[in-house]
Design a protein around this motif. Structure first.
Motif: not given
Length: 338
Positions: A279-288
């Protein structure tokens, strides 16, 4: 208290009958050959007087409330909040209002909310069923009440649904990790009998078997309501005992909690283990190491659900189970050489 403006008040100001005002405001001026000038005066007067139609009386006369019920498991989940926004927008285009409720994956809540929404006069339901709700869903099917299942479905209940092709989605996630050279690939899922999760597990297991890696199939199931302690326990076993090199989380909430646990365990992604989520999320893109994930066609899932429901409300005999195509978004978390 300020007096509520009625059709009679508008008729008195314009100098016409209340029935004529009603015809104009209900969009029937042309049907009853009411002159354009008169219709314009009625509409302008209604606007100037801040007339608000009595929707209760209107629904009693027409037998239609223009209300739709949307029941999801958790409106705070970004996936379901996005679904709700799209359903609301599409329903508004069709002159319907959506009443939204959350069940917290609880059967009694689901049963209660269905009853509440039916008592409020909704003309149809879009429902994300929870574990154990098959009997309730079957009752809705047998009553022929307009109902569409969203995100989840029951294979042996003939009720329309709009879902991801979950089997194919898990296949894609597994194929991608295999193509990157990972072999000891594990999967973290909820402990549930819901078909969407079972389909994802099957997609992963079948792809591992085809690759000749049956010995490396590891499925860990965690509590759907309090998953973080279970996830931590499962990950410690998979990382330290099974020595996995690839990991698939079957929902965005599992992935979010799983990444938190991996970070606490000082497990580096993708150096120590590759990760794919759903599904994806902002946290996925912001993770290191931005997380690779299966992207669901959220807009299509939501719009198909509302369009199918409107057909049913309009007495069109229409039942379909839609399984929509996933998309794999490849990012740093699963690349062998990022």
């Amino acid at each position: 208290m300020e007096k509520k403006i009625s059709i009679k008040d508008i008729a008195k100001i314009v100098g016409v009958s209340p029935s004529l005002v009603s015809m104009v405001l209900n969009g029937k001026a042309k049907q009853y050959r009411i002159g354009e000038e008169v219709a314009k005066r009625v509409k302008e007067t209604a606007e100037e007087m801040h007339y608000v139609p009595n929707m209760v009386a209107k629904s009693l006369r027409s037998g239609k409330t223009q209300l739709i019920g949307l029941i999801v498991t958790d409106i705070s989940n970004p996936f379901y909040s996005a679904i709700a926004r799209i359903v609301e927008d599409r329903a508004s285009e069709l002159n319907y209002t959506v009443l939204i409720s959350s069940t917290d994956e609880n059967l009694k809540n689901t049963e209660r909310l269905v009853e509440v929404l039916l008592n409020k006069g909704v003309e149809g339901l879009i429902l994300v069923p929870c574990d154990g709700s098959k009997k309730l869903v079957r009752k809705l099917q047998e009553s022929h009440f307009p109902t569409v299942l969203l995100d989840r479905y029951f294979p042996d209940v003939e009720l329309s649904s709009s879902c991801l092709d979950n089997y194919r989605a898990a296949e894609m996630a597994t194929e991608h990790l295999l193509s990157q050279g990972y072999r000891n690939i594990s999967l973290v899922a909820y402990n549930t009998k819901m078909q969407n999760i079972l389909d994802r597990i099957s997609g992963y297991e079948d792809r591992m078997k085809i690759a000749g890696l049956s010995a490396y199939i590891h499925v860990r199931k965690v509590n759907i309501l309090n998953s973080k302690p279970d996830i931590r326990k499962a990950l410690e076993e998979l990382i330290h005992k099974e020595q996995i090199d690839g990991l698939i989380f079957l929902t965005n909430m599992l992935a979010t909690n799983g990444l938190y646990c991996l970070n606490e365990m000082d497990v580096k992604i993708p150096r120590d283990v590759a990760v794919v989520g759903f599904n994806g999320s902002d946290a996925f893109d912001l993770f290191y190491a931005p997380i690779t994930y299966i992207k669901q066609p959220v807009e299509q899932i939501a719009k198909e659900a509302i369009d199918i429901l409107i057909k049913q409300i309009n007495k069109i005999n229409y039942t379909t189970k839609l399984f929509l195509e996933p998309e794999l978004i490849i990012q740093q978390s699963s690349r062998r050489n990022p």
